[in-house]
Design an enzyme around this catalytic site. Structure first.
Site, mmCIF file in Angstrom:
data_model
loop_
_atom_site.group_PDB
_atom_site.id
_atom_site.type_symbol
_atom_site.label_atom_id
_atom_site.label_comp_id
_atom_site.label_asym_id
_atom_site.label_seq_id
_atom_site.Cartn_x
_atom_site.Cartn_y
_atom_site.Cartn_z
ATOM 1 N N ILE A 1 117.549 -25.247 -23.382
ATOM 2 C CA ILE A 1 118.791 -25.874 -23.886
ATOM 3 C C ILE A 1 118.939 -27.322 -23.426
ATOM 4 O O ILE A 1 119.752 -28.063 -23.964
ATOM 5 C CB ILE A 1 120.075 -25.080 -23.505
ATOM 6 C CG1 ILE A 1 120.161 -24.846 -21.996
ATOM 7 C CG2 ILE A 1 120.176 -23.780 -24.289
ATOM 8 C CD1 ILE A 1 121.533 -24.388 -21.529
ATOM 9 N N THR B 1 120.746 -26.691 -15.656
ATOM 10 C CA THR B 1 120.858 -25.771 -16.803
ATOM 11 C C THR B 1 122.310 -25.593 -17.233
ATOM 12 O O THR B 1 122.639 -25.709 -18.422
ATOM 13 C CB THR B 1 120.251 -24.398 -16.436
ATOM 14 O OG1 THR B 1 118.856 -24.581 -16.239
ATOM 15 C CG2 THR B 1 120.477 -23.375 -17.537
ATOM 16 N N THR C 1 132.374 -16.928 -16.779
ATOM 17 C CA THR C 1 132.592 -15.898 -15.768
ATOM 18 C C THR C 1 133.992 -16.010 -15.163
ATOM 19 O O THR C 1 134.579 -17.102 -15.156
ATOM 20 C CB THR C 1 131.524 -16.076 -14.658
ATOM 21 O OG1 THR C 1 131.919 -15.333 -13.514
ATOM 22 C CG2 THR C 1 131.390 -17.524 -14.218
ATOM 23 N N ASP C 2 134.484 -14.900 -14.604
ATOM 24 C CA ASP C 2 135.763 -14.962 -13.879
ATOM 25 C C ASP C 2 135.597 -15.669 -12.534
ATOM 26 O O ASP C 2 136.590 -15.984 -11.875
ATOM 27 C CB ASP C 2 136.351 -13.556 -13.680
ATOM 28 C CG ASP C 2 135.466 -12.622 -12.859
ATOM 29 O OD1 ASP C 2 134.314 -12.998 -12.538
ATOM 30 O OD2 ASP C 2 135.933 -11.509 -12.528
ATOM 31 N N GLU C 3 134.329 -15.918 -12.116
ATOM 32 C CA GLU C 3 134.124 -16.554 -10.812
ATOM 33 C C GLU C 3 134.630 -17.994 -10.794
ATOM 34 O O GLU C 3 134.824 -18.570 -9.724
ATOM 35 C CB GLU C 3 132.638 -16.483 -10.404
ATOM 36 C CG GLU C 3 132.167 -15.043 -10.327
ATOM 37 C CD GLU C 3 130.810 -14.857 -9.672
ATOM 38 O OE1 GLU C 3 130.421 -15.693 -8.838
ATOM 39 O OE2 GLU C 3 130.137 -13.866 -10.000
ATOM 40 N N TYR D 1 127.056 -21.805 -8.155
ATOM 41 C CA TYR D 1 126.998 -21.146 -9.469
ATOM 42 C C TYR D 1 128.348 -21.265 -10.181
ATOM 43 O O TYR D 1 128.420 -21.748 -11.315
ATOM 44 C CB TYR D 1 126.615 -19.663 -9.312
ATOM 45 C CG TYR D 1 126.935 -18.825 -10.545
ATOM 46 C CD1 TYR D 1 126.262 -19.032 -11.741
ATOM 47 C CD2 TYR D 1 127.927 -17.826 -10.512
ATOM 48 C CE1 TYR D 1 126.566 -18.282 -12.882
ATOM 49 C CE2 TYR D 1 128.238 -17.075 -11.642
ATOM 50 C CZ TYR D 1 127.557 -17.306 -12.816
ATOM 51 O OH TYR D 1 127.862 -16.577 -13.944
ATOM 52 N N ALA E 1 130.871 -23.161 -9.597
ATOM 53 C CA ALA E 1 131.266 -24.557 -9.843
ATOM 54 C C ALA E 1 130.538 -25.103 -11.077
ATOM 55 O O ALA E 1 131.134 -25.824 -11.897
ATOM 56 C CB ALA E 1 130.964 -25.420 -8.621
ATOM 57 N N SER E 2 129.260 -24.728 -11.234
ATOM 58 C CA SER E 2 128.519 -25.229 -12.411
ATOM 59 C C SER E 2 129.055 -24.594 -13.689
ATOM 60 O O SER E 2 129.130 -25.242 -14.735
ATOM 61 C CB SER E 2 127.012 -24.989 -12.255
ATOM 62 O OG SER E 2 126.708 -23.605 -12.308
ATOM 63 N N LYS E 3 129.451 -23.323 -13.614
ATOM 64 C CA LYS E 3 130.037 -22.685 -14.800
ATOM 65 C C LYS E 3 131.406 -23.302 -15.113
ATOM 66 O O LYS E 3 131.755 -23.512 -16.281
ATOM 67 C CB LYS E 3 130.179 -21.174 -14.587
ATOM 68 C CG LYS E 3 128.882 -20.404 -14.563
ATOM 69 C CD LYS E 3 128.079 -20.449 -15.857
ATOM 70 C CE LYS E 3 128.729 -19.719 -17.003
ATOM 71 N NZ LYS E 3 127.833 -19.645 -18.184
ATOM 72 N N PRO F 1 120.854 -2.947 1.348
ATOM 73 C CA PRO F 1 121.550 -4.003 2.104
ATOM 74 C C PRO F 1 122.926 -4.326 1.517
ATOM 75 O O PRO F 1 123.042 -4.735 0.370
ATOM 76 C CB PRO F 1 120.611 -5.207 1.956
ATOM 77 C CG PRO F 1 119.884 -4.964 0.674
ATOM 78 C CD PRO F 1 119.828 -3.482 0.448
ATOM 79 N N PRO G 1 127.604 -16.909 2.680
ATOM 80 C CA PRO G 1 128.568 -17.978 2.949
ATOM 81 C C PRO G 1 129.508 -18.185 1.756
ATOM 82 O O PRO G 1 129.059 -18.161 0.612
ATOM 83 C CB PRO G 1 127.695 -19.225 3.167
ATOM 84 C CG PRO G 1 126.299 -18.844 2.871
ATOM 85 C CD PRO G 1 126.215 -17.352 2.677
ATOM 86 N N GLY G 2 130.794 -18.362 2.059
ATOM 87 C CA GLY G 2 131.765 -18.648 0.991
ATOM 88 C C GLY G 2 132.038 -17.463 0.084
ATOM 89 O O GLY G 2 132.539 -17.633 -1.028
#
Ligand SMILES: NC(=O)c1ccc[n+]([C@@H]2O[C@H](COP(=O)([O-])OP(=O)(O)OC[C@H]3O[C@@H](n4cnc5c(N)ncnc54)[C@H](O)[C@@H]3O)[C@@H](O)[C@H]2O)c1
Length: 362
Positions: free
Chosen positions: A62, A102, A136-138, A170, A172-174, A225, A302-303
């Site tokens: 893309i 991306t 995403t909901d993130e 991730y 933040a980029s979305k 894990p 983290p975070g």
């Protein structure tokens, strides 16, 4: 509805392949799967439909404007469903650059090519055109966790009005890509719609993500894990329910709108892992003990966001979509799918399609 030509970016990925299978199996639309085939793209997930004469595959990045233009000019799409992305949070912490490239530059490139293509359309074709951005909901950050509030306090949900507060590279980029899409509507009048969905699970899920990782590690006798106490809450949606919701939005959603998609299945990660172990104990018992004995706690990410939960009432009321699977039915189907589809996941695990380091995501 008249049959449309739909470009699906990222159609060889987990959710994209569910969208492509649904479009070919259950509709009359023609599909062009535009996918770069990164480690997350797997054409084996499309074997059941790839002989259809309504299915076309283009291996294209893309971020490659001229190649995206060629595909748009060749197929003259009515709808673009944009799912291509880097999607694994842990990878975004190890190396954010690919995510910015991306998810942000790639979405920008696609928007610019879509804008040029849209300008060439007749008024009739323009009226039917839609650029559907899948997010995403993130992007909303996280919500208060029941452990952090007084008992009896009503816990909030993400709505379409929740402000953006992404936590990881991730998300933040979305978030950045969502903003670009809305700007291309406002500034350039490109007809766009955005959906934000909670965590998906189901067949063909790459085994770096929580649910398939746990199923396959359990079967291999390896540790399971779990980050920290495992009390992080996610709102799980069966991937085929998401695919149906996306096609409803792409074909009937209103331009300029945002729709949140979720399954009303808030679960703590540890409970998800327990459920998987319990199903396996029932359908494929170990010689001795329970799969739960393999659970181990590992240092938290983290975070790490503590809770996600979606209010999906808008898409339910306005577009009539409702999920068909409960978490209990969907997770059972998922475990059974992995038990019955060893060839698919063995090729992923042994790297015979493309080898990669496997982590976890939740
Ligand atoms: N997985 C989830 O739970 C979830 C939840 C909500 C939203 N989303 C969003 O849905 C979309 C799909 O997620 P997924 O889990 O199927 O992802 P995935 O990682 O399984 O698949 C991504 C696909 O995009 C392709 N791709 C990556 N970079 C590309 C590029 N530069 N050009 C063309 N193709 C490229 C990959 O080859 C792969 O087929 C993403 O945009 C993601 O942000 C995912």
């Amino acid at each position: 509805m008249t049959a449309k030509t739909i470009i699906v970016t990222g159609g060889a990925g987990f959710i994209g392949s569910a969208v492509v299978r649904h479009l070919i199996n259950d509709t009359d639309h023609t599909v062009v799967n535009l996918d770069k085939l990164t480690y997350a793209g797997n054409l084996e997930s499309l074997k059941e439909i790839d002989q259809s004469d309504r299915y076309h595959f283009e291996q294209v990045d893309i971020c490659d404007g001229p190649e995206v233009k060629r595909v748009l000019d060749t197929y003259q799409p009515d709808i673009i469903m944009h799912l291509a992305a880097e999607s694994h949070v842990d990878r975004s912490i190890d190396g954010p650059g690919e995510f910015i490239h991306t998810n942000v530059v790639g979405t920008y490139t696609l928007l610019e090519q879509a804008r040029s293509f849209y300008a060439t359309l007749s008024d009739d074709k323009k009226a039917g055109f839609k650029f559907h951005h899948i997010s995403t909901d993130e992007v909303y950050g996280d919500l208060p966790h029941p452990d952090e509030v007084e008992a009896g306090t009503e816990l909030p949900l993400f709505t379409e009005e929740t402000s953006y507060e992404p936590s990881s590279p991730y998300s933040a980029s979305k978030a950045a890509s969502d903003h670009l899409v809305r700007a291309w509507l406002r500034t350039f009048k490109l007809p766009t719609v955005v959906t934000n969905c909670s965590n998906n699970y189901g067949p063909y899920h790459f085994p770096e993500k929580l649910i398939p990782l746990m199923i396959l590690n359990a079967l291999a006798g390896k540790p399971l894990p779990v980050y920290g106490k495992g009390n992080q809450i996610r709102d799980w949606l069966y991937v085929e329910d998401h695919a149906r919701a996306l096609v409803v939005v792409a074909t009937t959603g209103a331009i300029g709108e945002t729709y949140n998609i979720g399954g009303h299945n808030e679960k703590q990660n540890i409970d998800v892992v327990h459920t998987i172990c319990d199903i396996l104990d029932e359908v494929k018992p170990k010689a001795e003990g329970s799969y739960r004995d393999q659970i181990t706690s590992v240092a938290d990410r983290p975070g790490h966001d503590m809770r996600y939960a979606i209010d999906a009432s808008k898409i339910q009321k306005e577009l009539g979509w409702v999920p068909q699977e409960t978490f209990e039915s969907g997770i059972k189907k998922t475990v059974e799918w992995y038990l019955n589809n060893e060839a698919w996941w063995k090729a992923v695990l042994d790297g015979s399609y493309q080898g990669e380091r496997l982590g976890q995501n939740q």
